[in-house]
Design a protein around this motif. Structure first.
Motif, PDB file in Angstrom:
ATOM      1  N   GLY A 101      68.019 110.918  75.027  1.00 53.09           N
ATOM      2  CA  GLY A 101      67.396 109.672  75.455  1.00 53.09           C
ATOM      3  C   GLY A 101      68.353 108.491  75.325  1.00 53.09           C
ATOM      4  N   LEU A 102      69.169 108.492  74.262  1.00 54.10           N
ATOM      5  CA  LEU A 102      70.170 107.440  74.103  1.00 54.10           C
ATOM      6  C   LEU A 102      71.141 107.434  75.282  1.00 54.10           C
ATOM      7  N   VAL A 103      71.509 108.626  75.733  1.00 50.46           N
ATOM      8  CA  VAL A 103      72.434 108.739  76.868  1.00 50.46           C
ATOM      9  C   VAL A 103      71.770 108.251  78.154  1.00 50.46           C
ATOM     10  N   HIS A 104      70.529 108.656  78.390  1.00 51.26           N
ATOM     11  CA  HIS A 104      69.823 108.235  79.602  1.00 51.26           C
ATOM     12  C   HIS A 104      69.663 106.718  79.640  1.00 51.26           C
ATOM     13  N   GLY A 105      69.440 106.098  78.488  1.00 46.62           N
ATOM     14  CA  GLY A 105      69.317 104.643  78.442  1.00 46.62           C
ATOM     15  C   GLY A 105      70.596 103.949  78.873  1.00 46.62           C
ATOM     16  N   LEU A 106      71.759 104.509  78.506  1.00 45.17           N
ATOM     17  CA  LEU A 106      73.029 103.935  78.935  1.00 45.17           C
ATOM     18  C   LEU A 106      73.189 104.047  80.448  1.00 45.17           C
ATOM     19  N   GLY A 107      72.691 105.160  81.014  1.00 42.98           N
ATOM     20  CA  GLY A 107      72.729 105.297  82.463  1.00 42.98           C
ATOM     21  C   GLY A 107      71.873 104.259  83.151  1.00 42.98           C
ATOM     22  N   LEU A 108      70.684 103.996  82.610  1.00 40.62           N
ATOM     23  CA  LEU A 108      69.811 102.973  83.187  1.00 40.62           C
ATOM     24  C   LEU A 108      70.419 101.577  83.037  1.00 40.62           C
ATOM     25  N   ALA A 109      71.113 101.345  81.922  1.00 42.40           N
ATOM     26  CA  ALA A 109      71.753 100.041  81.716  1.00 42.40           C
ATOM     27  C   ALA A 109      72.829  99.790  82.755  1.00 42.40           C
ATOM     28  N   SER A 110      73.564 100.828  83.135  1.00 40.95           N
ATOM     29  CA  SER A 110      74.598 100.657  84.161  1.00 40.95           C
ATOM     30  C   SER A 110      73.974 100.322  85.510  1.00 40.95           C
ATOM     31  N   VAL A 111      72.781 100.884  85.783  1.00 42.43           N
ATOM     32  CA  VAL A 111      72.081 100.561  87.027  1.00 42.43           C
ATOM     33  C   VAL A 111      71.644  99.099  87.016  1.00 42.43           C
ATOM     34  N   LEU A 112      71.084  98.658  85.896  1.00 40.51           N
ATOM     35  CA  LEU A 112      70.614  97.272  85.803  1.00 40.51           C
ATOM     36  C   LEU A 112      71.772  96.297  85.926  1.00 40.51           C
ATOM     37  N   GLU A 113      72.942  96.694  85.454  1.00 41.76           N
ATOM     38  CA  GLU A 113      74.120  95.827  85.545  1.00 41.76           C
ATOM     39  C   GLU A 113      74.479  95.533  86.998  1.00 41.76           C
ATOM     40  N   GLU A 114      74.225  96.511  87.896  1.00 42.67           N
ATOM     41  CA  GLU A 114      74.525  96.303  89.313  1.00 42.67           C
ATOM     42  C   GLU A 114      73.659  95.192  89.917  1.00 42.67           C
ATOM     43  N   PHE A 115      72.450  95.022  89.399  1.00 43.22           N
ATOM     44  CA  PHE A 115      71.558  94.003  89.934  1.00 43.22           C
ATOM     45  C   PHE A 115      71.946  92.613  89.439  1.00 43.22           C
ATOM     46  N   GLY A 116      72.387  92.549  88.200  1.00 42.89           N
ATOM     47  CA  GLY A 116      72.684  91.249  87.625  1.00 42.89           C
ATOM     48  C   GLY A 116      71.420  90.528  87.213  1.00 42.89           C
ATOM     49  N   MET A 117      71.246  90.302  85.927  1.00 45.95           N
ATOM     50  CA  MET A 117      70.037  89.653  85.432  1.00 45.95           C
ATOM     51  C   MET A 117      70.184  88.135  85.471  1.00 45.95           C
ATOM     52  N   PRO A 118      69.083  87.420  85.666  1.00 47.98           N
ATOM     53  CA  PRO A 118      69.139  85.950  85.652  1.00 47.98           C
ATOM     54  C   PRO A 118      69.584  85.442  84.287  1.00 47.98           C
ATOM     55  N   GLU A 119      70.528  84.515  84.275  1.00 49.12           N
ATOM     56  CA  GLU A 119      71.132  84.077  83.018  1.00 49.12           C
ATOM     57  C   GLU A 119      70.118  83.474  82.061  1.00 49.12           C
ATOM     58  N   ARG A 120      69.162  82.704  82.585  1.00 50.62           N
ATOM     59  CA  ARG A 120      68.215  82.001  81.714  1.00 50.62           C
ATOM     60  C   ARG A 120      66.959  82.827  81.433  1.00 50.62           C
ATOM     61  N   ASN A 121      66.833  83.960  82.076  1.00 47.93           N
ATOM     62  CA  ASN A 121      65.647  84.806  81.862  1.00 47.93           C
ATOM     63  C   ASN A 121      66.057  86.255  81.605  1.00 47.93           C
ATOM     64  N   VAL A 122      67.092  86.432  80.808  1.00 43.66           N
ATOM     65  CA  VAL A 122      67.613  87.775  80.569  1.00 43.66           C
ATOM     66  C   VAL A 122      66.566  88.658  79.898  1.00 43.66           C
TER      67      VAL A 122
END
Length: 394
Positions: A311-332
């Motif tokens: 599960g720790l590994v899968h979470g890192l994979g999901l984090a890399s996907v979210l990085e592609e979207f780019g989160m709003p700076e003020r609403n991270v």
């Protein structure tokens, strides 16, 4: 007479046993062929959103858009597919993927007038015309993966314009729009065919925290269903072996806790592991669960901690996907929580659907394993093995 009936019953049972084995064999072949034919294609051609950064520069709006240009030029309607392989004709798309950068750039520049007509940039003083200013296309590394190109265009603002709305036509797919260079930047997830709310140009229009949360829930859900086939296969593997709901809930809880932790840490930049390590390990997790389902009569004492570790590994994979979207700076934080909530909802949808489909078979323990669990696990394991080979060697 009693002996004759007993002999007949024995023959009937033997016939049922061999009939069951034939059914299991047929199911195994069907599961394996269906999953293997679907699995590899689902990874290399996923439709990903285009990400646009919008900046006010010298009286004009400048846009830098990271996108899959080949899909635009090929005329694929991205609103109706989750994978480019689902398109009616992929030959043109595959040919474009194999082109060197200079040839693809020439094709895109010729296509630009058609694309410009599908882009909406509307100020409070009237509509704006996009003008292409540049194209950056990387060299070909792997034609099985989407090539992340960048197109740049600008739109001159009329005098007195203070707000702008941005959107593009449904065939161009999803657009992640991020405003740059202002105190309260707008950031939005726009489905194809929709348009943003009015965005304040001098100061920005940062969405409320609840809106950022709501915007990222569907993104997280989509990364589990239908795009997260590797995560789905892992979760289904847990379901296939668990004959009782309690051990299944424990395993799902461990997996959820683990991938949520690394998703948060990875997305916030506190934990970074190269995708060249994470992606093969995700494939290994699928193979492991499948192998234990096939060769073990029940869960081992190591299954729960291993599920947590994977599960720790899968979470890192999901984090890399979210990085592609780019989160709003003020609403991270709201965006991150929304994405994770979407992932959990997608995971829950997978578990409930699968349990409803096969839950009734849990009652007959004598044939559930050979007819359902083993064939399905074999198919998932073969896909995981192929992905490991693909991600390490190709």
């Amino acid at each position: 007479m009693v002996k004759q009936w007993g002999k007949q019953d024995k023959n009937d049972r033997r016939g049922q046993f061999f009939g069951l084995r034939r059914v299991a064999a047929v199911n195994a072949i069907a599961f394996v062929l269906a999953l293997v034919s679907f699995g590899p294609a689902a990874r290399g051609h996923e439709v990903v959103p285009s990400v646009a950064d919008m900046t006010l520069v010298d009286g004009a709006l400048a846009f830098d858009v990271q996108a899959n240009l080949e899909s635009f030029v090929a005329g694929i309607d991205l609103s109706g597919v989750h994978d480019t392989g689902e398109a009616a004709d992929t030959s043109a798309y595959d040919a474009l993927r194999a082109m060197p950068p200079e040839d693809l750039e020439a094709r895109f520049r010729a296509f630009w007038p058609q694309m410009a007509a599908q882009i909406t940039i509307r100020s409070d003083q009237g509509d704006l015309e996009p003008e292409l200013t540049g194209v950056e296309i990387p060299s070909i590394e792997n034609t099985e993966l989407a090539r992340p190109s960048v197109l740049r265009f600008r739109a001159a603002l009329p005098a007195g314009a203070t707000t702008v709305q941005v959107g593009w036509a449904a065939p161009l797919g999803v657009l992640v729009l991020r405003q740059q260079g202002v105190e309260e930047p707008y950031s939005g997830y726009l489905e194809g065919g929709t348009i943003s709310p009015p965005i304040e140009l001098p100061t920005g229009s940062r969405a409320a925290s609840w809106q950022a949360f709501a915007d990222f829930v569907p993104i997280g859900f989509r990364q589990m269903v239908p795009l997260g086939l590797d995560h789905v296969l892992f979760v289904l593997g847990l379901l296939l072996l668990a004959r009782q709901i309690r051990p299944l809930l424990w395993q799902v809880a461990a997996f959820t806790l683990a991938h949520s932790a690394t998703l948060v840490l990875g997305s916030l930049g506190y934990l970074a592991v190269p995708s060249a390590i994470v992606e093969p390990l995700i494939a290994v997790s699928i193979v492991y669960v499948a192998a234990e389902n096939i060769f073990a009569g029940g869960s081992s004492r190591w299954r729960l901690p291993l599920v947590f570790g994977f599960g720790l590994v899968h979470g890192l994979g999901l984090a890399s996907v979210l990085e592609e979207f780019g989160m709003p700076e003020r609403n991270v934080l709201p965006a991150l929580l929304g994405f994770n909530a979407g992932v959990e909802l997608g995971q829950l949808a997978v578990i409930l659907t699968a349990f409803l489909l096969v839950g009734l078979w849990f009652r007959d323990k004598s044939w559930y394993r050979p007819v359902i669990a083993i064939p399905a696990s074999a198919g998932g394991g073969l896909i995981g093995a192929w992905w490991f080979f693909e991600r390490v060697l190709l």
